[in-house]
Design a protein around this motif. Structure first.
Motif, PDB file in Angstrom:
ATOM      1  N   THR A  76     -53.296 -29.228 -17.071  1.00  0.00           N
ATOM      2  CA  THR A  76     -51.729 -29.075 -16.328  1.00  0.00           C
ATOM      3  C   THR A  76     -51.429 -30.270 -15.583  1.00  0.00           C
ATOM      4  OG1 THR A  76     -53.116 -28.506 -14.214  1.00  0.00           O
ATOM      5  CG2 THR A  76     -52.668 -26.620 -15.950  1.00  0.00           C
ATOM      6  N   PRO A  77     -50.115 -30.133 -14.932  1.00  0.00           N
ATOM      7  CA  PRO A  77     -49.418 -31.212 -14.262  1.00  0.00           C
ATOM      8  C   PRO A  77     -50.445 -31.374 -13.025  1.00  0.00           C
ATOM      9  CG  PRO A  77     -47.745 -29.603 -14.924  1.00  0.00           C
ATOM     10  CD  PRO A  77     -49.088 -29.044 -15.300  1.00  0.00           C
ATOM     11  N   PRO A  78     -50.173 -32.491 -12.430  1.00  0.00           N
ATOM     12  CA  PRO A  78     -49.443 -33.713 -12.416  1.00  0.00           C
ATOM     13  C   PRO A  78     -50.077 -34.523 -13.627  1.00  0.00           C
ATOM     14  CG  PRO A  78     -50.526 -34.164 -10.660  1.00  0.00           C
ATOM     15  CD  PRO A  78     -50.998 -32.548 -11.002  1.00  0.00           C
ATOM     16  N   VAL A  79     -51.196 -34.340 -13.952  1.00  0.00           N
ATOM     17  CA  VAL A  79     -51.788 -35.357 -15.092  1.00  0.00           C
ATOM     18  C   VAL A  79     -51.351 -35.052 -16.244  1.00  0.00           C
ATOM     19  CG1 VAL A  79     -54.057 -35.959 -16.424  1.00  0.00           C
ATOM     20  CG2 VAL A  79     -53.828 -35.567 -13.647  1.00  0.00           C
ATOM     21  N   SER A  80     -51.334 -33.781 -16.603  1.00  0.00           N
ATOM     22  CA  SER A  80     -50.746 -33.581 -18.129  1.00  0.00           C
ATOM     23  C   SER A  80     -49.425 -32.482 -17.989  1.00  0.00           C
ATOM     24  CB  SER A  80     -51.804 -32.887 -18.598  1.00  0.00           C
ATOM     25  OG  SER A  80     -51.516 -32.508 -20.225  1.00  0.00           O
ATOM     26  N   ILE A  81     -49.127 -31.809 -19.008  1.00  0.00           N
ATOM     27  CA  ILE A  81     -47.859 -30.773 -19.183  1.00  0.00           C
ATOM     28  C   ILE A  81     -48.006 -29.506 -19.146  1.00  0.00           C
ATOM     29  CG2 ILE A  81     -46.635 -32.750 -20.336  1.00  0.00           C
ATOM     30  CD1 ILE A  81     -46.847 -30.907 -22.810  1.00  0.00           C
ATOM     31  N   GLY A  82     -49.276 -29.220 -19.464  1.00  0.00           N
ATOM     32  CA  GLY A  82     -49.640 -27.776 -19.578  1.00  0.00           C
ATOM     33  C   GLY A  82     -49.033 -27.159 -20.714  1.00  0.00           C
ATOM     34  N   PRO A  93     -59.378 -28.227 -22.634  1.00  0.00           N
ATOM     35  CA  PRO A  93     -58.687 -29.469 -22.799  1.00  0.00           C
ATOM     36  C   PRO A  93     -59.682 -30.593 -23.146  1.00  0.00           C
ATOM     37  CG  PRO A  93     -58.069 -28.457 -20.943  1.00  0.00           C
ATOM     38  CD  PRO A  93     -59.028 -27.798 -21.250  1.00  0.00           C
ATOM     39  N   GLU A  94     -59.032 -31.738 -23.509  1.00  0.00           N
ATOM     40  CA  GLU A  94     -59.624 -33.006 -23.448  1.00  0.00           C
ATOM     41  C   GLU A  94     -59.956 -33.519 -22.024  1.00  0.00           C
ATOM     42  OE1 GLU A  94     -57.903 -37.305 -24.677  1.00  0.00           O
ATOM     43  OE2 GLU A  94     -56.418 -35.872 -24.062  1.00  0.00           O
ATOM     44  N   TYR A  95     -61.238 -34.204 -21.916  1.00  0.00           N
ATOM     45  CA  TYR A  95     -61.585 -34.604 -20.472  1.00  0.00           C
ATOM     46  C   TYR A  95     -61.855 -33.489 -19.470  1.00  0.00           C
ATOM     47  CZ  TYR A  95     -60.222 -39.348 -21.835  1.00  0.00           C
ATOM     48  OH  TYR A  95     -60.071 -40.828 -22.404  1.00  0.00           O
ATOM     49  N   SER A  96     -62.376 -32.234 -20.110  1.00  0.00           N
ATOM     50  CA  SER A  96     -62.550 -31.103 -19.176  1.00  0.00           C
ATOM     51  C   SER A  96     -63.360 -31.474 -18.224  1.00  0.00           C
ATOM     52  CB  SER A  96     -62.954 -29.973 -20.184  1.00  0.00           C
ATOM     53  OG  SER A  96     -62.300 -29.670 -21.213  1.00  0.00           O
ATOM     54  N   THR A  97     -64.144 -32.141 -18.238  1.00  0.00           N
ATOM     55  CA  THR A  97     -65.428 -32.451 -17.099  1.00  0.00           C
ATOM     56  C   THR A  97     -65.355 -33.481 -16.366  1.00  0.00           C
ATOM     57  OG1 THR A  97     -66.651 -33.904 -18.772  1.00  0.00           O
ATOM     58  CG2 THR A  97     -67.201 -31.434 -18.559  1.00  0.00           C
ATOM     59  N   TYR A  98     -63.846 -34.448 -16.651  1.00  0.00           N
ATOM     60  CA  TYR A  98     -63.624 -35.534 -15.589  1.00  0.00           C
ATOM     61  C   TYR A  98     -62.393 -35.818 -16.138  1.00  0.00           C
ATOM     62  CZ  TYR A  98     -63.990 -39.760 -12.834  1.00  0.00           C
ATOM     63  OH  TYR A  98     -63.635 -40.678 -11.974  1.00  0.00           O
ATOM     64  N   GLU A  99     -61.459 -36.095 -15.355  1.00  0.00           N
ATOM     65  CA  GLU A  99     -60.051 -36.361 -15.720  1.00  0.00           C
ATOM     66  C   GLU A  99     -59.369 -36.756 -14.420  1.00  0.00           C
ATOM     67  OE1 GLU A  99     -58.105 -37.430 -17.223  1.00  0.00           O
ATOM     68  OE2 GLU A  99     -56.506 -36.193 -18.221  1.00  0.00           O
ATOM     69  N   LYS A 100     -58.464 -37.940 -14.488  1.00  0.00           N
ATOM     70  CA  LYS A 100     -57.426 -38.433 -13.449  1.00  0.00           C
ATOM     71  C   LYS A 100     -56.255 -38.752 -14.332  1.00  0.00           C
ATOM     72  CE  LYS A 100     -59.466 -41.985 -11.324  1.00  0.00           C
ATOM     73  NZ  LYS A 100     -60.193 -42.802 -10.752  1.00  0.00           N
ATOM     74  N   SER A 101     -55.516 -39.500 -13.388  1.00  0.00           N
ATOM     75  CA  SER A 101     -54.157 -39.817 -14.153  1.00  0.00           C
ATOM     76  C   SER A 101     -54.178 -40.982 -14.883  1.00  0.00           C
ATOM     77  CB  SER A 101     -53.168 -39.698 -12.933  1.00  0.00           C
ATOM     78  OG  SER A 101     -53.355 -40.954 -12.104  1.00  0.00           O
ATOM     79  N   ARG A 102     -55.157 -41.767 -14.579  1.00  0.00           N
ATOM     80  CA  ARG A 102     -55.154 -43.073 -15.525  1.00  0.00           C
ATOM     81  C   ARG A 102     -56.709 -43.250 -15.963  1.00  0.00           C
ATOM     82  NH1 ARG A 102     -50.640 -46.313 -17.338  1.00  0.00           N
ATOM     83  NH2 ARG A 102     -48.922 -45.577 -16.061  1.00  0.00           N
ATOM     84  N   VAL A 103     -56.779 -43.545 -17.124  1.00  0.00           N
ATOM     85  CA  VAL A 103     -58.199 -43.782 -17.780  1.00  0.00           C
ATOM     86  C   VAL A 103     -58.623 -45.316 -17.109  1.00  0.00           C
ATOM     87  CG1 VAL A 103     -59.520 -44.111 -19.678  1.00  0.00           C
ATOM     88  CG2 VAL A 103     -57.826 -42.445 -19.708  1.00  0.00           C
ATOM     89  N   ASP A 104     -59.714 -45.292 -16.250  1.00  0.00           N
ATOM     90  CA  ASP A 104     -60.053 -46.544 -15.411  1.00  0.00           C
ATOM     91  C   ASP A 104     -61.819 -46.771 -15.769  1.00  0.00           C
ATOM     92  OD1 ASP A 104     -61.357 -44.779 -13.691  1.00  0.00           O
ATOM     93  OD2 ASP A 104     -59.651 -45.130 -12.415  1.00  0.00           O
ATOM     94  N   ARG A 105     -62.134 -47.613 -15.147  1.00  0.00           N
ATOM     95  CA  ARG A 105     -63.710 -47.858 -15.309  1.00  0.00           C
ATOM     96  C   ARG A 105     -64.426 -46.671 -14.919  1.00  0.00           C
ATOM     97  NH1 ARG A 105     -67.879 -50.851 -17.381  1.00  0.00           N
ATOM     98  NH2 ARG A 105     -69.707 -50.190 -16.534  1.00  0.00           N
ATOM     99  N   SER A 106     -64.025 -45.711 -14.082  1.00  0.00           N
ATOM    100  CA  SER A 106     -64.644 -44.559 -13.797  1.00  0.00           C
ATOM    101  C   SER A 106     -65.059 -43.756 -14.843  1.00  0.00           C
ATOM    102  CB  SER A 106     -64.161 -43.842 -12.677  1.00  0.00           C
ATOM    103  OG  SER A 106     -62.867 -43.223 -13.154  1.00  0.00           O
ATOM    104  N   PHE A 107     -64.313 -43.830 -15.883  1.00  0.00           N
ATOM    105  CA  PHE A 107     -64.654 -43.190 -17.147  1.00  0.00           C
ATOM    106  C   PHE A 107     -65.885 -43.287 -17.836  1.00  0.00           C
ATOM    107  CE2 PHE A 107     -60.318 -41.316 -15.971  1.00  0.00           C
ATOM    108  CZ  PHE A 107     -59.986 -40.476 -16.785  1.00  0.00           C
ATOM    109  N   VAL A 108     -65.973 -44.668 -17.795  1.00  0.00           N
ATOM    110  CA  VAL A 108     -67.149 -45.259 -18.280  1.00  0.00           C
ATOM    111  C   VAL A 108     -68.394 -44.860 -17.592  1.00  0.00           C
ATOM    112  CG1 VAL A 108     -68.367 -47.420 -18.965  1.00  0.00           C
ATOM    113  CG2 VAL A 108     -65.932 -47.200 -19.276  1.00  0.00           C
ATOM    114  N   ASP A 109     -68.285 -45.141 -16.109  1.00  0.00           N
ATOM    115  CA  ASP A 109     -69.311 -44.889 -15.261  1.00  0.00           C
ATOM    116  C   ASP A 109     -69.728 -43.334 -15.384  1.00  0.00           C
ATOM    117  OD1 ASP A 109     -69.259 -47.528 -14.421  1.00  0.00           O
ATOM    118  OD2 ASP A 109     -67.813 -46.838 -12.704  1.00  0.00           O
ATOM    119  N   MET A 110     -68.807 -42.280 -15.644  1.00  0.00           N
ATOM    120  CA  MET A 110     -69.373 -41.079 -15.736  1.00  0.00           C
ATOM    121  C   MET A 110     -69.845 -40.461 -17.159  1.00  0.00           C
ATOM    122  SD  MET A 110     -68.573 -40.212 -12.700  1.00  0.00           S
ATOM    123  CE  MET A 110     -69.133 -38.377 -12.890  1.00  0.00           C
ATOM    124  N   ALA A 111     -69.951 -41.518 -18.042  1.00  0.00           N
ATOM    125  CA  ALA A 111     -70.317 -41.092 -19.586  1.00  0.00           C
ATOM    126  C   ALA A 111     -71.469 -40.774 -19.566  1.00  0.00           C
ATOM    127  CB  ALA A 111     -70.026 -42.040 -20.553  1.00  0.00           C
TER     128      ALA A 111
END
Length: 266
Positions: free
Chosen positions: A213-219, A39-57
């Motif tokens: 998968t849930p709860p972040v996504s639907i599966g 899926p999208e964001y396979s290597t780092y994912e959470k329920s909301r996109v925030d500053r941590s996504f930039v830090d992990m890039a």
């Protein structure tokens, strides 16, 4: 050719996510798969996109992408997965406060076949993906070849834009890989299935729609054939499904419904 849909429950532990990806690759290779799609964001994912996504890039030659390349080479299987890419000096205006939501396609020898930066960002349902994610500077279609077939890359919200699917089909894609973290909500599961089937029918292509998968996504990751039939659908748990694709099925669908030839609009 044989494809594996890999439905993940990625989290914020990058090491765990990479280990899961390696385990799924091993399973798919054992089943004789040519290509595994994450899926999208396979290597780092959470329920909301925030500053941590930039830090992990990281750049595409950084540790995360390099690990994915090594995993593909170890198991001799092509891999498509979503990661966070740091902007480089060649991207025009360098934005340290936003990353790219990028899909990488890696060959079975570990080489980078293609990369696709998400074009359409999910600023819906109270989400503001664009606050921390930068859209592709040039919204160009991206395809790659594997196992004798051509694949087009799409990311999640892109599925709602039929013109991108058509451009990819016109560029030679026989299958669309829609790597997603489809946000839950009212009627969202029904929309996911309907849109995947519509893109397949409109273009005479396979659609491999793979979600977190849930709860972040639907599966409910699925493979749709070029006539719009769902060949296989997963449930909501982390899982894989390995299926065969046939270029002949694409040709047959396009022979029955040659919309590409009848199309008259610009």
């Amino acid at each position: 050719m044989r494809i594996t849909l890999a439905q993940l429950d990625s989290g914020t532990d990058v090491g765990r996510n990479l280990d899961l990806i390696a385990d799924y690759c091993a399973r798919a290779a054992y089943e004789g798969s040519d290509l595994i799609v994450f899926p999208e964001y396979s290597t780092y994912e959470k329920s909301r996109v925030d500053r941590s996504f930039v830090d992990m890039a990281e750049p595409l030659d950084g540790p995360v992408a390099s690990t994915l390349c090594a995993t593909a080479a170890r198991y001799g299987i092509a891999v498509v997965a979503g990661l966070l890419e740091a902007p480089g000096d060649g991207d025009g205006t360098k934005e340290p406060d936003r990353a790219f939501n990028t899909l990488v396609a890696i060959g079975p020898d570990g080489s980078l076949l293609a990369s696709y930066r998400k074009i359409h960002l999910f600023d819906c349902q109270g989400f503001r993906e664009s606050e921390y994610i930068r859209p592709a500077p040039e919204p160009l279609p991206v395809t790659f070849s594997c196992g004798g077939m051509t694949f087009g890359l799409m990311t999640c919200y892109d599925l709602r834009f039929p013109e991108l699917a058509r451009i990819l089909a016109d560029a030679g894609a026989e299958a669309l890989l829609v790597c997603s973290s489809w946000v839950p909500g009212t009627a969202k599961t029904e929309q996911w299935a309907t849109l995947a089937k519509a893109r397949a029918i409109e273009n005479g292509v396979y659609v491999a729609a793979v979600s977190q998968t849930p709860p972040v996504s639907i599966g409910y990751s699925m493979l749709v054939d070029p006539l719009g039939t769902v060949l296989h659908s997963l449930d909501t748990e982390p899982a894989t499904a390995t299926l065969d694709l046939s270029p002949d099925a694409v040709l047959a669908a396009r022979d029955q419904f040659p919309t590409w030839r009848h199309h008259r609009l610009p």
